[in-house]
Design a protein around this motif. Structure first.
Motif, PDB file in Angstrom:
ATOM      1  N   ARG A   5       0.819  -1.215   0.000  1.00  0.00           N
ATOM      2  CA  ARG A   5       0.000   0.000   0.000  1.00  0.00           C
ATOM      3  C   ARG A   5       0.860   1.275   0.000  1.00  0.00           C
ATOM      4  O   ARG A   5       0.348   2.362   0.221  1.00  0.00           O
ATOM      5  CB  ARG A   5      -0.909   0.022   1.215  1.00  0.00           C
ATOM      6  N   GLU A   6       2.156   1.108  -0.239  1.00  0.00           N
ATOM      7  CA  GLU A   6       3.048   2.264  -0.288  1.00  0.00           C
ATOM      8  C   GLU A   6       3.336   2.614  -1.747  1.00  0.00           C
ATOM      9  O   GLU A   6       3.732   1.757  -2.531  1.00  0.00           O
ATOM     10  CB  GLU A   6       4.360   1.964   0.436  1.00  0.00           C
ATOM     11  N   PHE A   7       3.150   3.880  -2.076  1.00  0.00           N
ATOM     12  CA  PHE A   7       3.353   4.348  -3.438  1.00  0.00           C
ATOM     13  C   PHE A   7       4.171   5.631  -3.427  1.00  0.00           C
ATOM     14  O   PHE A   7       4.163   6.385  -2.453  1.00  0.00           O
ATOM     15  CB  PHE A   7       2.007   4.626  -4.125  1.00  0.00           C
ATOM     16  N   ARG A   8       4.835   5.878  -4.530  1.00  0.00           N
ATOM     17  CA  ARG A   8       5.525   7.150  -4.754  1.00  0.00           C
ATOM     18  C   ARG A   8       4.706   7.935  -5.765  1.00  0.00           C
ATOM     19  O   ARG A   8       4.310   7.412  -6.806  1.00  0.00           O
ATOM     20  CB  ARG A   8       6.922   6.924  -5.322  1.00  0.00           C
ATOM     21  N   CYS A   9       4.475   9.168  -5.421  1.00  0.00           N
ATOM     22  CA  CYS A   9       3.746  10.047  -6.333  1.00  0.00           C
ATOM     23  C   CYS A   9       4.717  11.088  -6.872  1.00  0.00           C
ATOM     24  O   CYS A   9       5.471  11.700  -6.118  1.00  0.00           O
ATOM     25  CB  CYS A   9       2.590  10.735  -5.612  1.00  0.00           C
ATOM     26  N   PHE A  10       4.696  11.288  -8.157  1.00  0.00           N
ATOM     27  CA  PHE A  10       5.562  12.257  -8.811  1.00  0.00           C
ATOM     28  C   PHE A  10       4.718  13.452  -9.217  1.00  0.00           C
ATOM     29  O   PHE A  10       3.700  13.309  -9.902  1.00  0.00           O
ATOM     30  CB  PHE A  10       6.250  11.621 -10.022  1.00  0.00           C
ATOM     31  N   VAL A  11       5.164  14.623  -8.773  1.00  0.00           N
ATOM     32  CA  VAL A  11       4.397  15.849  -8.972  1.00  0.00           C
ATOM     33  C   VAL A  11       5.207  16.815  -9.821  1.00  0.00           C
ATOM     34  O   VAL A  11       6.402  17.026  -9.590  1.00  0.00           O
ATOM     35  CB  VAL A  11       4.049  16.496  -7.609  1.00  0.00           C
ATOM     36  N   TYR A  12       4.540  17.392 -10.807  1.00  0.00           N
ATOM     37  CA  TYR A  12       5.137  18.437 -11.626  1.00  0.00           C
ATOM     38  C   TYR A  12       4.102  19.535 -11.800  1.00  0.00           C
ATOM     39  O   TYR A  12       2.962  19.264 -12.175  1.00  0.00           O
ATOM     40  CB  TYR A  12       5.568  17.883 -12.991  1.00  0.00           C
ATOM     41  N   ALA A  13       4.487  20.759 -11.500  1.00  0.00           N
ATOM     42  CA  ALA A  13       3.600  21.918 -11.629  1.00  0.00           C
ATOM     43  C   ALA A  13       2.290  21.679 -10.870  1.00  0.00           C
ATOM     44  O   ALA A  13       1.211  21.902 -11.406  1.00  0.00           O
ATOM     45  CB  ALA A  13       3.344  22.253 -13.094  1.00  0.00           C
ATOM     46  N   HIS A  14       2.392  21.181  -9.657  1.00  0.00           N
ATOM     47  CA  HIS A  14       1.253  20.947  -8.767  1.00  0.00           C
ATOM     48  C   HIS A  14       0.273  19.898  -9.294  1.00  0.00           C
ATOM     49  O   HIS A  14      -0.888  19.874  -8.896  1.00  0.00           O
ATOM     50  CB  HIS A  14       0.511  22.250  -8.458  1.00  0.00           C
ATOM     51  N   GLN A  15       0.716  19.049 -10.213  1.00  0.00           N
ATOM     52  CA  GLN A  15      -0.114  17.983 -10.768  1.00  0.00           C
ATOM     53  C   GLN A  15       0.599  16.646 -10.570  1.00  0.00           C
ATOM     54  O   GLN A  15       1.807  16.548 -10.809  1.00  0.00           O
ATOM     55  CB  GLN A  15      -0.356  18.189 -12.275  1.00  0.00           C
ATOM     56  N   ILE A  16      -0.138  15.632 -10.166  1.00  0.00           N
ATOM     57  CA  ILE A  16       0.441  14.297 -10.094  1.00  0.00           C
ATOM     58  C   ILE A  16       0.578  13.779 -11.515  1.00  0.00           C
ATOM     59  O   ILE A  16      -0.407  13.697 -12.256  1.00  0.00           O
ATOM     60  CB  ILE A  16      -0.441  13.344  -9.259  1.00  0.00           C
ATOM     61  N   ILE A  17       1.817  13.459 -11.897  1.00  0.00           N
ATOM     62  CA  ILE A  17       2.050  12.996 -13.270  1.00  0.00           C
ATOM     63  C   ILE A  17       2.334  11.497 -13.330  1.00  0.00           C
ATOM     64  O   ILE A  17       2.266  10.901 -14.397  1.00  0.00           O
ATOM     65  CB  ILE A  17       3.194  13.784 -13.945  1.00  0.00           C
ATOM     66  N   ALA A  18       2.661  10.890 -12.167  1.00  0.00           N
ATOM     67  CA  ALA A  18       2.917   9.448 -12.170  1.00  0.00           C
ATOM     68  C   ALA A  18       2.788   8.906 -10.749  1.00  0.00           C
ATOM     69  O   ALA A  18       3.017   9.622  -9.777  1.00  0.00           O
ATOM     70  CB  ALA A  18       4.309   9.152 -12.709  1.00  0.00           C
ATOM     71  N   ILE A  19       2.412   7.652 -10.669  1.00  0.00           N
ATOM     72  CA  ILE A  19       2.341   6.937  -9.397  1.00  0.00           C
ATOM     73  C   ILE A  19       3.025   5.592  -9.616  1.00  0.00           C
ATOM     74  O   ILE A  19       2.751   4.913 -10.612  1.00  0.00           O
ATOM     75  CB  ILE A  19       0.888   6.720  -8.925  1.00  0.00           C
ATOM     76  N   ALA A  20       3.913   5.237  -8.699  1.00  0.00           N
ATOM     77  CA  ALA A  20       4.629   3.973  -8.821  1.00  0.00           C
ATOM     78  C   ALA A  20       4.621   3.255  -7.476  1.00  0.00           C
ATOM     79  O   ALA A  20       4.619   3.886  -6.417  1.00  0.00           O
ATOM     80  CB  ALA A  20       6.065   4.219  -9.268  1.00  0.00           C
ATOM     81  N   GLN A  21       4.632   1.942  -7.552  1.00  0.00           N
ATOM     82  CA  GLN A  21       4.709   1.126  -6.338  1.00  0.00           C
ATOM     83  C   GLN A  21       6.070   1.367  -5.693  1.00  0.00           C
ATOM     84  O   GLN A  21       7.090   1.382  -6.362  1.00  0.00           O
ATOM     85  CB  GLN A  21       4.546  -0.335  -6.722  1.00  0.00           C
ATOM     86  N   ARG A  22       6.085   1.623  -4.396  1.00  0.00           N
ATOM     87  CA  ARG A  22       7.339   1.903  -3.685  1.00  0.00           C
ATOM     88  C   ARG A  22       8.240   0.672  -3.673  1.00  0.00           C
ATOM     89  O   ARG A  22       9.420   0.762  -3.913  1.00  0.00           O
ATOM     90  CB  ARG A  22       7.024   2.340  -2.249  1.00  0.00           C
TER      91      ARG A  22
END
Length: 151
Positions: free
Chosen positions: A123-140
């Motif tokens: 249930r752990e994920f990394r969220c990648f944010v660019y310009a205040h928008q989530i652009i990608a989510i990956a399994q930690r």
């Protein structure tokens, strides 16, 4: 074993561990109070690293209910040892060259105690944010396959 008591006492007197541990009693009391106030246990870390590489020595968990568990994790962790002894080793902008005699910046270390929470690795994920928008989510934890995540 020593041949006689004189050799044993000479060995003990040459011990280079002359630190007065009573100076740490106040710190230990504060840590015990914090552990007691958080009730469920704590996860210990320094301001840079958690001793997650040493959880094998604490029943495969970072949960600490006693100060001795915290000390054991911190002492057993190569991550923590690296942060304390040579934090800038391997950084491209720091050269530990004897000719340059470059001194590393001064670091103020912080011991961080967080309330323990049993996290599920799936249930752990990394969220990648660019310009205040989530652009990608990956399994930690991408080393394992969690079947309950498959659609």
């Amino acid at each position: 074993a020593f041949a006689d008591n004189d050799d044993a006492s000479a060995h003990d007197s040459n011990d280079d561990d002359d630190m007065d541990y009573s100076l740490l009693n106040g710190l230990f009391a504060m840590i015990r109070d914090k552990i007691a106030s958080l009730k469920t246990g704590v996860v210990v870390k320094l301001n840079w690293s958690a001793p997650k590489d040493a959880k094998w020595i604490n029943a495969e968990t970072l949960k600490c209910e006693h100060i001795t568990q915290m000390l054991l994790l911190l002492k057993s962790s190569p991550f923590v040892q690296h942060d304390l002894c040579c934090p800038f080793y391997g950084c491209f902008d720091y050269e530990a060259d004897d000719e340059k005699k470059q001194q590393p910046p001064s670091i103020e270390y912080t011991l961080v105690l967080r309330k323990y929470c049993n996290l599920y690795p799936q249930r752990e994920f990394r969220c990648f944010v660019y310009a205040h928008q989530i652009i990608a989510i990956a399994q930690r934890n991408d080393d394992d396959c969690f079947t309950d995540l498959q659609s």
